[in-house]
Motif scaffolding. Structure first.
Motif, mmCIF file in Angstrom:
data_model
loop_
_atom_site.group_PDB
_atom_site.id
_atom_site.type_symbol
_atom_site.label_atom_id
_atom_site.label_comp_id
_atom_site.label_asym_id
_atom_site.label_seq_id
_atom_site.Cartn_x
_atom_site.Cartn_y
_atom_site.Cartn_z
ATOM 1 N N GLU B 218 0.859 -1.183 0.000
ATOM 2 C CA GLU B 218 0.000 0.000 0.000
ATOM 3 C C GLU B 218 0.893 1.229 0.000
ATOM 4 O OE1 GLU B 218 -3.678 1.982 0.215
ATOM 5 O OE2 GLU B 218 -3.375 -0.207 0.156
ATOM 6 N N ARG B 219 0.513 2.222 -0.808
ATOM 7 C CA ARG B 219 1.239 3.509 -0.699
ATOM 8 C C ARG B 219 0.227 4.638 -0.726
ATOM 9 N NH1 ARG B 219 5.218 4.295 -5.542
ATOM 10 N NH2 ARG B 219 4.926 6.486 -5.112
ATOM 11 N N SER B 220 0.485 5.595 0.098
ATOM 12 C CA SER B 220 -0.421 6.740 0.101
ATOM 13 C C SER B 220 0.233 7.942 0.795
ATOM 14 C CB SER B 220 -1.736 6.407 0.807
ATOM 15 O OG SER B 220 -1.460 6.038 2.120
ATOM 16 N N ARG B 233 4.123 16.335 5.303
ATOM 17 C CA ARG B 233 3.392 15.535 4.335
ATOM 18 C C ARG B 233 4.387 14.475 3.855
ATOM 19 N NH1 ARG B 233 -1.559 14.408 3.190
ATOM 20 N NH2 ARG B 233 -2.191 14.550 1.007
ATOM 21 N N VAL B 234 4.048 13.227 3.997
ATOM 22 C CA VAL B 234 4.983 12.157 3.593
ATOM 23 C C VAL B 234 4.261 11.107 2.766
ATOM 24 C CG1 VAL B 234 6.486 12.434 5.593
ATOM 25 C CG2 VAL B 234 4.544 10.863 5.716
ATOM 26 N N MET B 235 5.073 10.358 2.036
ATOM 27 C CA MET B 235 4.551 9.208 1.304
ATOM 28 C C MET B 235 4.774 7.995 2.205
ATOM 29 S SD MET B 235 3.512 7.795 -1.551
ATOM 30 C CE MET B 235 3.895 8.814 -2.959
ATOM 31 N N MET B 236 3.728 7.256 2.417
ATOM 32 C CA MET B 236 3.890 6.077 3.252
ATOM 33 C C MET B 236 3.700 4.816 2.404
ATOM 34 S SD MET B 236 1.885 4.968 6.688
ATOM 35 C CE MET B 236 0.493 4.190 5.895
ATOM 36 N N ARG B 237 4.642 3.916 2.567
ATOM 37 C CA ARG B 237 4.467 2.589 1.962
ATOM 38 C C ARG B 237 4.361 1.630 3.118
ATOM 39 N NH1 ARG B 237 8.638 1.810 -2.985
ATOM 40 N NH2 ARG B 237 7.401 2.894 -4.534
ATOM 41 N N ALA B 238 3.501 0.673 2.973
ATOM 42 C CA ALA B 238 3.358 -0.269 4.070
ATOM 43 C C ALA B 238 3.116 -1.670 3.516
ATOM 44 C CB ALA B 238 2.201 0.159 4.966
ATOM 45 N N ALA B 239 3.627 -2.642 4.219
ATOM 46 C CA ALA B 239 3.398 -4.033 3.810
ATOM 47 C C ALA B 239 3.530 -4.918 5.047
ATOM 48 C CB ALA B 239 4.418 -4.434 2.759
ATOM 49 N N PRO B 240 2.792 -5.985 5.089
ATOM 50 C CA PRO B 240 2.957 -6.890 6.235
ATOM 51 C C PRO B 240 4.302 -7.621 6.129
ATOM 52 C CG PRO B 240 1.245 -7.663 4.723
ATOM 53 C CD PRO B 240 1.859 -6.467 4.083
ATOM 54 N N TYR B 254 8.560 8.168 3.328
ATOM 55 C CA TYR B 254 9.495 8.917 2.492
ATOM 56 C C TYR B 254 9.099 10.371 2.495
ATOM 57 C CZ TYR B 254 10.004 4.265 0.439
ATOM 58 O OH TYR B 254 10.181 2.948 0.225
ATOM 59 N N GLU B 255 10.125 11.222 2.566
ATOM 60 C CA GLU B 255 9.810 12.635 2.368
ATOM 61 C C GLU B 255 9.516 12.802 0.901
ATOM 62 O OE1 GLU B 255 12.127 15.570 4.449
ATOM 63 O OE2 GLU B 255 13.124 13.939 5.508
ATOM 64 N N LEU B 256 8.663 13.734 0.590
ATOM 65 C CA LEU B 256 8.259 13.897 -0.802
ATOM 66 C C LEU B 256 9.386 14.530 -1.614
ATOM 67 C CD1 LEU B 256 4.613 15.201 -0.537
ATOM 68 C CD2 LEU B 256 5.428 12.863 -0.768
ATOM 69 N N THR B 257 9.555 13.989 -2.816
ATOM 70 C CA THR B 257 10.496 14.647 -3.711
ATOM 71 C C THR B 257 9.789 15.854 -4.308
ATOM 72 O OG1 THR B 257 9.717 13.421 -5.593
ATOM 73 C CG2 THR B 257 11.567 12.482 -4.378
ATOM 74 N N GLU B 264 1.191 16.503 -6.305
ATOM 75 C CA GLU B 264 0.153 16.535 -5.270
ATOM 76 C C GLU B 264 -0.576 17.878 -5.308
ATOM 77 O OE1 GLU B 264 -0.753 16.170 -0.620
ATOM 78 O OE2 GLU B 264 1.287 16.585 -1.246
ATOM 79 N N ALA B 265 0.239 18.925 -5.459
ATOM 80 C CA ALA B 265 -0.346 20.264 -5.509
ATOM 81 C C ALA B 265 -1.289 20.381 -6.691
ATOM 82 C CB ALA B 265 0.759 21.311 -5.611
#
Lengths: 122, 882
Positions: B218-220, B233-240, B254-257, B264-265
């Motif tokens: 998942e990423r969001s 504001r960060v990008m989150m990736r998650a996985a079990p 991750y900090e946003l590039t 996003e803007a």
């Protein structure tokens, strides 16, 4: 002793009736028909009181009045201005010239006589 | 920075390592060399590296150039790989990139800065993009590598269980959030700390839940809050991830590039734009370059009663609106070619079968970021209502314009700066100016200076003159005309004056006639006086018998003549009076006078008259010492007139009363009789000229018909009021009111006027207040009398030097003198002091009383510019004088 009044007016009818009226009231009455004439008569024979018209040819009443009031020898003679002019400024100038009383024509004989009596008794 | 350098030649390894050290300078560098593909893969499997640097001199070395890459791919080891090739074998570098290397460098070009840039860029990219998969894969490889990876990656990592409890986080996460491991452990639900906003937390829970169900990745985008309260504001990736004891969720943040941030803007901007478009209260229609409708907002739906689904995707010319599409097509073309917005006003359309309306549009061309035309946006409004009111307004304007132009008075309107901007025909005629001269003419310049000053002083608190004032204007040719002037102002909603409207009536001819009449009456009456005197006096002397006795018949006739002469005299006097008042030649000589003193001569004179008819004459007065500010001669005249009237209409043994009392701001005089009174229908005409009270043909008392008119005129001069009330048969009450003013008010008025006069002559003003008592305190009658003597003394001795010497109601005397300079003011003060001393000395001799005065002075303009300031100074300055 009869008081002597000098009546100054350039209109003979006015002189005439004033003379009659004042004589009837027991005064000695002299007349003058203009300012210059009046001044001469006053200097020659000072009266006890002067009844003075304003509008006269050559030397007017205000001028006669001022001349007399400026003369220490004559300033004591009471002057009654009797005139058809009766605006506020006329009264003012009359007082300014040193008039002792101011009355307008047509006069009321009774008031005139009272005024003369009062001026003479001062 | 951990870098693995792979080369079959140790010299290559040494060289590259030296270069890297140089490139990265003081940074923490960890370098490891591997002389074979196998050694390299072993290192990478065991440990975690930021970058793998492979040096190939020629094709023979290390087998195929991508041997390392193939091995890494096979083992699912994700590490950025940079190849260094010889310029003679540059194709090897290209092949390597094709095989999955991040980039290649040419040995001969190699400089430390280039090396630094390349490695940094590759590492950075890898950290963001690859590390996550790397970590997940690392789990399958070895626990050791997983831990090393998590520890060293620059990505914020936290491991949470399904309930949100944070099991652990790495150093990068600590840096990112400011929270340490210890913080995380002490909270049951660490998400509360990181995501204090409940919506964010709910979102996170939902995502985790989704993750749980999907079992995938998942990423969001998510917002977290640092320990110090900043939002990130960060990008989150998650996985079990399966840990030895349980399954956890690995969250990498991750900090946003820069690019991500922009995207996003843009995304949120697009949403906002759509919302904006829906929210506008105008009609909004989007049309693409092919003329197809792309937007159709709610307002459009409402105005045209056509739902969006019927229109969107269809040619706009066929969207079913009852309008002529041609002007619109033209306007759209114009907008497209000019690239600018085009206005289309008053576009007619059918609102229904019978109802026509108007639309106003602005047609805005649109383009994409490359400048390509993408259609137009039409913003519009239904302006039918506005059009209709405009029409109404125009009609009303025309109507008023007609009235304005054809009014028989001159009308001029100015702008905010009082410059004339519009006027009517009569104004042009009256002033004798043409268009050119008139336009922008300052209103003030139409009047002589002193008149303009007066006009301004006549304006009320609204800056208006409601009742006409009489003034003069200067015509273009220099002629002066008499006019009646009224001024009204137009204000905006905030009350600021937008325009002055001056309305003028030429009264020159009227004034001229009036003047002629006045002069005529004045002349005639004056000329009548001398003959009248002679005739009356002659008749009086006849009647009195001075000229001899008359018989009875003669006496009777002479007396009749005398009576008629008296009446004629009265008429002439009244005529003169009224003409003087009406022509403004009467100036009031106002002063403070004791009411009792005013009444004494009137009472004496009238009582004699009343006695002749046995009339009961009474005078009711206010308390002793009450003062009134008026021209006492004029008030006497009014009272005597009213009393004579009363006498005329009151029978023997009647009652006549004069009642004087203070009524609020007025002094009220009432003359009450119980005579025959006045008929109701006559009351209103009573104060008219030549109207005789109760006059009927035949015998009876007769007056001049002017008495009451004179009374009214004199009361008016005092700003008073006069009225009559009568009960026919039972008597009349004549009431007149004179304003009650106190000394202070009167002095203020005089100071006001004196300032204006002095200013005109460019002079100053010296004010002296000689106080025998304090302002406002009711004075001892002796004090007032003393004040009067002081005034008289000053008048007699100093009349030439002083402009005004006022006696106030409390016995104080004010001296106002115009002065050229300060010295003159000082001189006047000294004069006044000396005169005061002399007067006090004289009074002491006469009355044997000690008098103490107070003297205050104040000067304009030194002590103030306004009357208020000067008065204050004057009162404060009043000091005891020895």
């Amino acid at each position: 002793m009869k008081s002597t009044l000098l009546v100054v007016d350039d209109e003979p009818p006015v002189l005439k009736i004033l003379q009659t009226r004042l004589k009837a009231s027991g005064y000695e009455v002299l007349t003058a028909s203009d300012g210059r004439d009046a001044l001469e008569k006053i200097k020659a024979n000072p009266p006890d009181l002067i009844v003075l018209d304003v509008l006269m040819p050559e030397v007017n009443g205000f001028q006669v009045c001022r001349t007399l009031k400026d003369d220490p020898a004559l300033s004591g003679i009471p002057i009654l201005m009797l005139t058809a002019k009766d605006t506020e400024s006329d009264r003012f100038w009359g007082a300014e010239a040193g008039a002792d009383a101011y009355m307008t024509k047509p006069y009321n004989a009774e008031e005139l006589l009272t005024q003369i009596q009062e001026l003479l008794s001062r | 920075m951990k870098t693995l350098v792979v080369s079959s030649k140790s010299s290559n390894i040494d060289g590259v390592e030296a270069l890297i050290k140089k490139a990265f300078g003081s940074q923490d560098i960890y370098l490891k060399g591997a002389v074979s593909t196998e050694a390299a893969v072993a290192c990478l499997e065991k440990d975690w590296f930021d970058c793998c640097f492979v040096v190939i001199d020629d094709a023979s070395e290390n087998g195929t150039p991508s041997a390392v890459l193939q091995e890494l791919r096979k083992r699912e080891i994700g590490v950025p790989v940079v190849y260094l090739v010889d310029e003679k074998a540059e194709q090897l570098g290209l092949e390597a990139v094709k095989d999955g290397a991040d980039t290649y460098l040419v040995k001969q070009d190699l400089r430390s800065d280039l090396l630094y840039q390349t490695i940094s860029a590759v590492v950075e990219r890898h950290r963001r993009e690859i590390a996550f998969g790397e970590m997940l894969q690392a789990l399958d490889k070895s626990e050791e590598r997983f831990n090393a990876l998590i520890k060293s990656v620059h990505v914020g990592i936290m491991l949470v269980d399904w309930g949100g409890h944070v099991e652990g986080l790495n150093e990068a996460m600590e840096r990112m959030t400011g929270f340490a491991q210890a913080d995380a452990k002490s909270f049951d639900d660490f998400s509360v700390l990181l995501f204090p906003i409940s919506e964010e937390r709910a979102l996170l829970a939902e995502k985790l839940n989704h993750l749980h169900k999907a079992g995938g990745k998942e990423r969001s985008l998510i917002t977290l809050r640092t320990k110090y309260g900043a939002r990130r504001r960060v990008m989150m990736r998650a996985a079990p991830v399966a840990r030895p004891d349980k399954t956890l969720i690995l969250c990498a943040l991750y900090e946003l590039t820069g690019e991500q941030e922009i995207q996003e803007a843009i995304g949120s901007a697009n949403i906002q734009t759509e919302q904006l478009l829906q929210a506008v209260t105008s009609i909004l229609i989007g049309i693409d370059p092919e003329g197809v409708v792309t937007h159709w907002n709610r307002v459009a739906q409402k105005v045209f009663s056509i739902p969006a689904e019927q229109v969107l995707g269809r040619a706009f010319s066929q969207c079913g609106i009852g309008w002529d599409p041609k002007p619109l097509i033209t306007a759209i073309d114009q907008a497209r070619t000019s690239g600018k917005a085009v206005r289309l006003d008053d576009h007619k359309f059918k609102r229904s079968e019978s109802d026509e309306g108007y639309l106003g549009f602005s047609i805005n061309p649109m383009s994409d970021h490359k400048g390509k035309y993408t259609g137009v946006l039409l913003f519009g409004a239904d302006i039918t209502q506005r059009k209709r009111s405009e029409l109404q307004l125009k009609l009303a304007e025309q109507r008023y314009k007609l009235i304005f132009d054809n009014s028989a008075v001159a009308i001029m309107a100015t702008d905010q700066a009082q410059s004339v901007v519009s006027w009517n025909r009569f104004a042009e005629e009256m002033i004798g100016m043409g268009n050119e001269e008139m336009y922008f003419k300052p209103l003030a310049e139409l009047f002589p200076d002193e008149e303009w000053t007066r006009i301004n002083s006549e304006m009320d608190q609204n800056e208006e003159i409601r009742d006409y004032v009489e003034t003069r204007i200067v015509k273009a040719n220099g002629d002066v005309r008499d006019v009646d002037l009224a001024i009204t102002v137009l204000r905006d909603l905030d009350g600021n004056v937008m325009s002055w409207v001056a309305i003028m009536k030429d009264i020159t001819d009227q004034k001229h006639l009036q003047r002629l009449k006045d002069e005529f009456i004045g002349m005639v009456s004056h000329e009548l006086r001398t003959p009248l005197t002679v005739v009356r006096e002659g008749v009086a002397q006849l009647s009195e018998g001075i000229l001899g006795d008359l018989n009875e018949t003669q006496k009777e006739f002479v007396d009749i003549a005398l009576k008629e002469m008296d009446r004629l005299t009265a008429i002439v006097n009244d005529l003169l009076d009224i003409s003087k008042i009406e022509s403004g030649r009467v100036e009031l000589n106002k002063r403070f006078i004791d009411v009792a003193e005013l009444m004494r001569p009137i009472e004496m004179r009238y009582r004699r008259m009343a006695d002749t008819k046995n009339i009961d004459f009474k005078v009711e007065q206010p308390e002793a010492g009450t003062k009134i500010y008026c021209d006492d001669e004029k008030v006497t005249q009014i009272l005597l007139n009213l009393l004579q009237n009363a006498y005329k209409f009151t029978g023997d043994k009647g009652t006549i009363t004069v009642a004087i009392s203070q009524k609020e701001e007025w002094m009220e005089f009432r003359v009450i009789d119980n005579g025959k009174g006045v008929a109701k229908d006559e009351l209103s005409k009573l104060f008219d000229k030549f109207h005789q009270v109760g006059r009927t043909i035949g015998p009876g008392p007769r007056g001049t018909g002017l008495g009451l008119a004179i009374c009214k005129a004199l009361v008016d001069l005092h700003n008073g009021r006069i009225s009559v009330d009568s009960d026919e048969g039972n008597g009349s009450v004549f009431t007149f009111l004179i304003p009650r003013l106190d000394g202070k008010t009167v002095l203020e008025e005089h100071v006001d006027q004196a300032i204006v006069r002095a200013q005109k002559k460019n002079m100053g003003l010296k004010m002296c207040l000689l106080a025998l008592s304090v302002f406002g305190v009711h004075a001892d009658p002796r004090v007032f009398e003393m004040g009067r003597r002081l005034q008289k003394y000053f008048r007699r001795n100093m009349v030439k030097a002083y402009n005004e010497i006022l006696l106030l109601d409390d016995g104080n005397v004010a001296v106002l003198a115009e002065i050229a300079d300060h010295q003159e003011g000082e001189a006047i003060e000294t004069n006044v002091r000396n005169a005061l001393k002399t007067f006090a000395k004289k009074e002491k001799e006469l009355e044997t009383v000690d008098i103490s005065f107070k003297l205050g002075t104040s000067s304009f303009p030194e002590d103030g510019l306004s009357t208020g300031e000067l008065m204050l100074k004057l009162e404060k300055a009043v000091e005891e004088m020895a």
